[in-house]
Design a protein around this motif. Structure first.
Motif, PDB file in Angstrom:
ATOM      1  N   ASN A   1      39.056 -20.498  18.919  1.00 44.42           N
ATOM      2  CA  ASN A   1      38.304 -21.498  19.665  1.00 44.42           C
ATOM      3  C   ASN A   1      38.101 -21.076  21.117  1.00 44.42           C
TER       4      ASN A   1
ATOM      5  N   HIS B   1      35.362 -22.599  16.801  1.00 45.27           N
ATOM      6  CA  HIS B   1      34.578 -23.606  17.513  1.00 45.27           C
ATOM      7  C   HIS B   1      34.374 -23.227  18.979  1.00 45.27           C
ATOM      8  N   ASP B   2      33.220 -23.634  19.517  1.00 48.36           N
ATOM      9  CA  ASP B   2      32.880 -23.400  20.919  1.00 48.36           C
ATOM     10  C   ASP B   2      32.884 -21.909  21.261  1.00 48.36           C
TER      11      ASP B   2
ATOM     12  N   SER C   1      31.883 -23.362  11.514  1.00 52.70           N
ATOM     13  CA  SER C   1      31.921 -23.207  12.972  1.00 52.70           C
ATOM     14  C   SER C   1      31.077 -24.272  13.653  1.00 52.70           C
ATOM     15  N   GLN C   2      31.644 -24.898  14.659  1.00 52.08           N
ATOM     16  CA  GLN C   2      30.989 -25.988  15.371  1.00 52.08           C
ATOM     17  C   GLN C   2      30.686 -25.590  16.823  1.00 52.08           C
ATOM     18  N   ARG C   3      29.543 -26.064  17.306  1.00 50.52           N
ATOM     19  CA  ARG C   3      29.161 -25.969  18.715  1.00 50.52           C
ATOM     20  C   ARG C   3      29.077 -24.527  19.230  1.00 50.52           C
ATOM     21  N   SER C   4      28.608 -23.619  18.384  1.00 52.97           N
ATOM     22  CA  SER C   4      28.375 -22.243  18.836  1.00 52.97           C
ATOM     23  C   SER C   4      27.200 -22.222  19.811  1.00 52.97           C
TER      24      SER C   4
ATOM     25  N   SER D   1      25.066 -26.354  16.916  1.00 48.40           N
ATOM     26  CA  SER D   1      24.989 -25.153  17.737  1.00 48.40           C
ATOM     27  C   SER D   1      23.734 -25.165  18.599  1.00 48.40           C
TER      28      SER D   1
END
Length: 228
Positions: free
Chosen positions: A26, A49-50, A72-75, A98
């Protein structure tokens, strides 16, 4: 340097290995990297994430340049240059929320960018995609419960996609809630059977607004019942 000439796809154990691979990591920043001649993916991250990938040059790879991996979140993928691979940006299973912006994607043998299995709520804007082998942006075929929904594609420039039957933006499967806004789609090689935007027969709630298409045999093909 992946030393592609002296390695093969069979030399690695996992299909989604890459020159740089992150698993369950992360808040990672990858910036100003030169990743080239890789046998599989360039940069891949899963259940991470991020992750920020910015101003990287990825070229001459065998598969995917940037692989936003499963869950995967918020790439954030910004300002990268991708060329001479199979695909530029690949959204895997459940890559969501993303931002993909201001990237240059050139000369991919398959697709500039694809979204599929539950890849939802992503913003893709102000990218330039040139000379993709099949399509510029593809929404992959998937079942209703796994469709890539609520993605926003805006102010991208897509040039010379596919062969004689190429498509700039191809929205397939049972995808719903897609917004295609203010994109510039160009075909400079002659119209032949080429299409600017193709909307699949099972898609729902696809919004088109202020897209500019030029040079295609058919600017928009809507395969839904009652579509154009």
């Amino acid at each position: 340097d992946g030393n592609k000439e002296n390695n093969s796809l069979l030399d690695l154990d996992k299909l989604d290995d890459g020159s740089i691979r992150l698993d369950r990591c992360n808040r990672i920043t990858l910036r100003d990297l030169d990743v080239h001649d890789f046998c599989r993916d360039g940069i891949v991250w899963g259940i991470s994430h991020d992750v920020l990938v910015e101003n990287c040059h990825l070229h001459d790879g065998a598969r995917l340049a940037l692989h936003a991996g499963s869950g995967s979140q918020r790439s954030v993928m910004r300002g990268n240059h991708m060329r001479d691979g199979q695909q530029g940006v690949y959204y895997c299973w459940g890559a969501q929320h993303s931002l993909c912006e201001k990237n240059m994607i050139e000369d991919c043998s398959f697709y500039g960018m694809t979204l599929g299995h539950r890849d939802s709520d992503n913003l893709i804007r102000e990218n330039e995609i040139r000379r993709s082998g099949i399509a510029g942006i593809l929404f992959r075929e998937d079942s209703l419960e796994f469709s890539p929904n609520r993605n926003r594609i805006e102010r991208n420039r897509i040039v010379d996609s596919g062969s004689t039957e190429g498509v700039a933006i191809d929205v397939g499967g049972q995808t719903e809630g897609i917004s295609l806004l203010e994109n510039e789609l160009l075909e400079t090689r002659g119209p032949l059977a080429r299409i600017g935007i193709r909307i699949g027969s099972q898609t729902r709630s696809v919004v088109l607004s202020n897209n500019r298409t030029q040079g295609f045999a058919r600017p928009v093909v809507d395969l839904r019942e009652g579509g154009g």
